[in-house]
Design a protein around this motif. Structure first.
Motif, PDB file in Angstrom:
ATOM      1  N   CYS B  52      45.051  30.114 -98.071  1.00 55.30           N
ATOM      2  CA  CYS B  52      44.381  29.236 -97.098  1.00 55.30           C
ATOM      3  C   CYS B  52      45.345  28.436 -96.226  1.00 55.30           C
ATOM      4  N   PHE B  53      46.374  27.881 -96.823  1.00 52.49           N
ATOM      5  CA  PHE B  53      47.077  26.809 -96.115  1.00 52.49           C
ATOM      6  C   PHE B  53      48.531  27.076 -95.741  1.00 52.49           C
ATOM      7  N   ASP B  54      49.128  28.125 -96.256  1.00 54.37           N
ATOM      8  CA  ASP B  54      50.564  28.304 -96.048  1.00 54.37           C
ATOM      9  C   ASP B  54      50.876  28.758 -94.613  1.00 54.37           C
ATOM     10  N   SER B  63      47.458  30.001 -90.577  1.00 55.01           N
ATOM     11  CA  SER B  63      48.252  30.675 -89.544  1.00 55.01           C
ATOM     12  C   SER B  63      47.338  31.328 -88.510  1.00 55.01           C
ATOM     13  N   SER B  64      46.289  31.991 -88.983  1.00 54.50           N
ATOM     14  CA  SER B  64      45.368  32.646 -88.037  1.00 54.50           C
ATOM     15  C   SER B  64      44.692  31.614 -87.144  1.00 54.50           C
ATOM     16  N   LEU B  65      44.326  30.477 -87.757  1.00 48.30           N
ATOM     17  CA  LEU B  65      43.652  29.436 -86.983  1.00 48.30           C
ATOM     18  C   LEU B  65      44.610  28.817 -85.954  1.00 48.30           C
ATOM     19  N   GLU B  93      39.371  20.471 -89.581  1.00 50.63           N
ATOM     20  CA  GLU B  93      38.703  20.685 -90.871  1.00 50.63           C
ATOM     21  C   GLU B  93      39.621  21.352 -91.886  1.00 50.63           C
ATOM     22  N   ILE B  94      40.449  22.279 -91.438  1.00 50.54           N
ATOM     23  CA  ILE B  94      41.323  22.937 -92.418  1.00 50.54           C
ATOM     24  C   ILE B  94      42.387  21.954 -92.901  1.00 50.54           C
ATOM     25  N   ASN B  95      42.801  21.045 -92.021  1.00 53.61           N
ATOM     26  CA  ASN B  95      43.759  20.016 -92.457  1.00 53.61           C
ATOM     27  C   ASN B  95      43.121  19.085 -93.485  1.00 53.61           C
ATOM     28  N   LYS B  96      41.838  18.786 -93.252  1.00 54.54           N
ATOM     29  CA  LYS B  96      41.130  17.929 -94.220  1.00 54.54           C
ATOM     30  C   LYS B  96      40.948  18.679 -95.532  1.00 54.54           C
ATOM     31  N   LYS B 101      39.119  17.132-102.304  1.00 53.74           N
ATOM     32  CA  LYS B 101      38.775  17.549-103.667  1.00 53.74           C
ATOM     33  C   LYS B 101      37.569  18.479-103.636  1.00 53.74           C
ATOM     34  N   THR B 102      36.926  18.549-102.487  1.00 51.44           N
ATOM     35  CA  THR B 102      35.799  19.469-102.344  1.00 51.44           C
ATOM     36  C   THR B 102      36.204  20.564-101.361  1.00 51.44           C
ATOM     37  N   LEU B 103      37.196  21.320-101.784  1.00 55.66           N
ATOM     38  CA  LEU B 103      37.832  22.326-100.921  1.00 55.66           C
ATOM     39  C   LEU B 103      36.824  23.227-100.213  1.00 55.66           C
ATOM     40  N   MET B 104      35.934  23.826-101.001  1.00 48.24           N
ATOM     41  CA  MET B 104      35.046  24.839-100.422  1.00 48.24           C
ATOM     42  C   MET B 104      34.107  24.239 -99.388  1.00 48.24           C
ATOM     43  N   LEU B 105      33.677  22.997 -99.626  1.00 49.30           N
ATOM     44  CA  LEU B 105      32.772  22.371 -98.658  1.00 49.30           C
ATOM     45  C   LEU B 105      33.466  22.179 -97.307  1.00 49.30           C
ATOM     46  N   ASN B 106      34.742  21.802 -97.364  1.00 54.89           N
ATOM     47  CA  ASN B 106      35.481  21.633 -96.101  1.00 54.89           C
ATOM     48  C   ASN B 106      35.754  22.976 -95.424  1.00 54.89           C
ATOM     49  N   LEU B 107      36.044  23.980 -96.261  1.00 57.18           N
ATOM     50  CA  LEU B 107      36.309  25.291 -95.662  1.00 57.18           C
ATOM     51  C   LEU B 107      35.045  25.867 -95.004  1.00 57.18           C
TER      52      LEU B 107
END
Lengths: 440, 208
Positions: B52-54, B63-65, B93-96, B101-107
Motif C-alpha cells: 500500500c504505502f512504499d 506510487s500508482s496514486l 486519504e492514503i496519507n491518512k 488504526k482503521t486502515l481499511m476504512l481509510n483505504l
C-alpha cells in the motif's frame, strides 16, 4: 467588523483550498516541494473611497511606466532630457539591448502589472515595488473568494463586496486585445515552477491553452501550437510565465534548455504578442523605482497621486551622505534581488556586519537603494483561535488593454512571524483575500 | 479543442494509473480478510506496508496514486479543478490511511475518490477526445492487470470486449494487428495470459 462571522469557518475554507491543490512550489536543499499557501480567513477590507484613490494612482503609475519602457527602447528622450541618469538604465540587468527598436502590438509593454503597496499607520498608502515582468498571485484571492462564497454565503449577502472573480475575464480581454490572430496561450516552464498552480488555474479559468515550450514551434514567421495529431494552429498571443532570458535560446540565454527558438524574431516582426513584453525589467528595477514620480511628471504632466516610500540612492553623493548619517534607521535593498531576499534592516546588523555592509555600499553604490522603514498598519490574522496583528502588504493588479483597469481586489500577503516585515510566500508568508467595498 | 501530444499521453496514463489504484485496492480489500487471520504479524505488516504505502516500490498503491497525481496536476486546464480535486483527495486519504488504526476504512475512501474522479471526468470534461483517453487508459490497464493477476477467463474476456468497444470510439491511432490478436485471444476457450499482456501493452501508437 464586517467579516466577524468568517473565522468560525476558517478550517472549512482551508480544507477546500487543500482539496483543490492551492499550492506553491519551493526548492529547499535542491529538492522541490509543494506547499499549501497558508490562507487567513480575515480579509483586508478597502473602502470604495480608498479604492477610488488607489485606482486613480495605480492607473497613472502604470501609464507612466508603459511610456517609460516605450521611450527607453525607442527615442530615449527621458535620458536626453536628463530626468534619469543613463547609468540607471544600462547598468541594470533588466535592460535588454535586443529590445531596442522593437514595438509590441498596440504599443503595450506592461499588460499585467503587480504593484506592491503598504498602508502606514498614518493610513497613507505607499508604493513599495513595481512588478512589470511576470507578477504572480492573482489566482490565490480569486479561488479563495470562490471557496469562501461557497462556505459562508451569508457573509457576501450581508456585505456589498465587489466580486473579484472577473479576473479571468479581464485577463482574457488583455490577451485578446493584443492578439495578432490565432489562439491565446499561457506558456509555463512546467510543473516545477513555484507558481505552477497559478498557471494552470488561470488557463482553466480563461479557457486559454496551457502550453510548454515543446508544444510550440516557429515556422514561416509565425508561431504554431502542435496538437496530438500533428495539426498546427496559429498562436496570436502568449501570456508567458517564463523569464526573458529563457524565452528564446537563439536570442537570449543560449545555454537554456527551454524556450522557443526564434519566438523573439517573430515578435519583433509583430506576428505574435508576448505578454508581458520582453525587456520590461528595465522599469521594475529597484533603482528605477526612485524615478517613477519624476516619470509621471515627465510623461503625463501630472503630480503623482501615490507616494513612493522615502527612498535614497547611495549612487548620488547627497543621498549617500544621508544614508551614512541615518544608517541605523534605514532598510537597504539589493536591486538585483527579489522575493524578499537581499533586504537588510540596518538596526538588526551587528557592529561588524554594519562595517562590512558600509564598505560594500561604498564600493557598489549602484547596487543598493535605502528606504525609511515604514511602520505598516498591522492587519489581524487568526492564529490559535485568536486574532493577532501582523505586517501585511497589498499587491494590486493593473491590466492594460485599450485602457488600464485596476482589479477590484488584490493579493494581501502577511508575515506569520510577529517580528518580521517580510511577507513573501517563499519565506513563509501567508495570504488573505482583499475585499473592495461597493459604493453606497 | 486542441490537445498536445504530451497531454494526450498524460490523459491516457491518468486513466491507467487511476485504474491501477482502483483494481489494486479492490483486490487488496478482498484479500484483507484472509490476511487478518494470518498468525505471522511481521510478514503481514510488511506486506501491507510494501503493497500500500512504499513509495520506493513502483507497484505500490501510493506510487500508482502519485503517478496519477503527477499527470492530473498538469492537466488542470483539460480536466478542470473539480475533477482534479478527487485525485488530490485520494492522495490525502492514503496519507491518512498510513497513520490510521482503521486502515481499511481509510483505504475505502481512496477507492471512493477514484470512483468519484471517474464520474466527474465523465460528467465534466467537455472534450470528447480527452474524456475518451482517460477511459481508454482505464480499459487498457484493466485488461493488463486482470491478465497479470490471473483473473478468471470470463472476467478477462469481458474486459477485452469493453476495451475493443472503447478503442474504436477514441479516434486514436492504434495497432490494428494487436487489436485483432486480442479479439482472437478472447475467443479462445482458455486465455493465454502472457499473450494478452503482450498484445495490450503494444496496442497504442500515441507518439508514433
Amino acid at each position: 467588523m464586517l467579516a466577524d462571522g468568517l473565522y468560525k469557518h476558517a478550517d472549512s475554507v482551508n480544507e477546500l483550498l487543500a482539496r483543490y491543490g492551492v499550492k506553491f512550489g519551493i526548492y529547499k536543499n535542491g529538492e522541490f516541494k509543494e506547499q499549501l499557501f497558508p490562507f487567513d480567513i480575515i480579509p483586508r477590507v478597502i473602502s470604495a473611497e480608498d479604492f477610488n484613490f488607489l485606482e486613480r494612482g495605480l492607473k497613472q503609475r502604470v501609464k507612466a511606466l508603459n511610456e517609460f519602457i516605450r521611450d527607453i527602447y525607442s527615442k530615449r528622450q527621458i535620458i536626453k532630457d536628463k530626468v534619469i541618469a543613463e547609468e540607471f538604465i544600462y547598468s541594470g540587468s533588466g535592460y535588454l539591448v535586443q529590445c531596442d527598436g522593437v514595438t509590441p502590438p498596440k504599443n503595450i509593454y506592461a499588460h499585467i502589472s503587480g504593484i506592491d503597496l503598504v498602508q502606514g499607520k498614518n493610513k497613507n498608502w505607499y508604493i513599495l515595488e513595481d512588478n512589470l515582468r511576470i507578477p504572480s498571485g492573482a489566482s490565490y484571492p480569486m479561488i479563495a473568494r470562490d471557496l469562501c462564497r461557497k462556505g459562508v454565503p451569508e457573509m457576501f449577502e450581508e456585505n456589498r463586496i465587489e466580486d473579484n472573480r472577473n479576473y479571468a475575464e479581464l485577463l482574457r480581454k488583455t490577451m485578446e486585445y493584443v492578439n495578432t490572430g490565432g489562439l491565446s496561450v499561457i506558456l509555463t516552464p512546467g510543473r516545477f515552477n513555484a507558481a505552477y498552480f497559478e498557471h494552470s488555474y488561470l488557463a482553466e479559468q480563461t479557457g486559454a491553452h496551457l502550453v510548454t515550450c515543446d508544444d510550440l514551434t516557429v515556422e514561416n514567421e509565425n508561431l504554431y501550437f502542435i496538437d496530438y495529431s500533428g495539426k498546427k494552429e496559429k498562436v496570436g498571443a502568449v501570456y508567458r510565465r517564463i523569464s526573458d532570458e529563457y524565452l528564446d535560446p537563439v536570442n537570449f540565454y543560449r545555454e537554456s534548455l527551454i524556450g522557443i527558438p526564434h519566438i523573439f524574431d517573430i515578435y519583433r516582426k509583430g506576428n505574435v504578442a508576448l505578454i508581458n513584453a520582453p525587456g520590461n525589467g528595465v522599469a521594475d528595477d529597484k533603482g528605477i523605482y526612485y524615478f517613477v514620480p519624476a516619470m509621471i511628471k515627465y510623461y503625463l504632466g501630472e503630480e503623482p497621486i501615490l507616494q513612493n516610500a522615502p527612498t535614497y540612492l547611495p549612487y548620488y553623493e547627497d543621498d549617500m551622505k544621508y544614508v551614512l548619517e541615518n544608517f541605523d534607521k534605514l532598510v537597504l535593498k539589493d536591486v538585483a534581488e527579489a522575493g524578499g531576499y537581499g533586504v537588510v534592516f540596518a538596526n538588526k546588523l551587528s557592529k561588524q556586519e554594519k562595517e562590512n555592509f558600509i564598505t560594500l555600499l561604498k564600493s557598489e553604490p549602484r547596487r543598493f537603494i535605502a528606504q525609511e522603514v515604514i511602520d505598516f498598519l498591522d492587519l489581524d490574522i487568526y492564529e490559535d483561535g485568536q486574532p493577532v496583528p501582523r505586517k501585511a502588504d497589498l499587491r494590486a493588479f493593473v491590466l492594460m488593454a485599450d485602457e488600464p483597469v485596476v482589479w477590484k481586489s488584490g493579493l494581501t500577503r502577511f508575515s506569520r512571524n510577529p517580528d518580521s516585515f517580510i511577507v513573501n510566500s517563499s519565506q513563509g508568508g501567508g495570504f488573505k483575500d482583499t475585499w473592495v467595498l461597493k459604493s453606497k | 479543442m486542441f490537445l498536445s501530444i504530451e497531454n494526450s499521453d498524460r490523459l491516457l496514463w491518468l486513466g491507467r494509473y487511476s485504474e491501477r489504484v482502483y483494481t489494486g485496492l479492490r483486490s487488496f480489500a478482498e484479500k484483507f480478510d484472509s490476511i487478518t487471520d494470518s498468525a505471522d504479524y511481521e510478514s503481514k505488516y510488511d506486506f501491507v506496508k510494501n503493497f500500500c504505502f512504499d513509495e520506493k516500490n513502483p507497484s505500490s498503491i501510493r506510487s500508482s496514486l502519485l503517478r496519477a497525481y503527477d499527470n492530473a496536476i498538469v492537466l488542470r486546464d483539460e480536466i478542470g479543478s473539480e475533477t482534479f480535486s478527487y485525485v488530490q483527495l485520494a492522495l490525502y486519504e492514503i496519507n491518512k490511511a498510513e497513520k490510521s488504526k482503521t486502515l481499511m476504512l481509510n483505504l475505502l475512501k481512496v477507492i471512493d475518490n477514484i470512483v468519484a474522479f471517474w464520474g466527474m471526468a465523465d460528467d465534466r470534461i467537455q472534450d470528447e477526445h480527452a474524456r475518451g483517453l482517460i477511459k481508454l487508459g482505464k480499459r487498457i490497464e484493466r485488461v493488463d492487470l486482470y491478465a497479470r493477476m490471473n483473473a478468471s477467463d470470463e472476467d478477462i474476456k469481458r474486459e477485452i470486449s469493453r476495451l475493443t468497444y472503447r478503442i474504436t470510439k477514441t479516434g486514436l491511432r492504434y495497432n490494428s494487428d494487436n487489436l485483432e490478436k486480442l479479439k482472437a485471444l478472447a475467443n479462445e476457450e482458455k486465455i493465454n495470459h502472457s499473450e494478452v499482456i503482450s498484445a495490450v501493452e503494444n496496442l497504442i501508437e500515441l507518439n508514433s
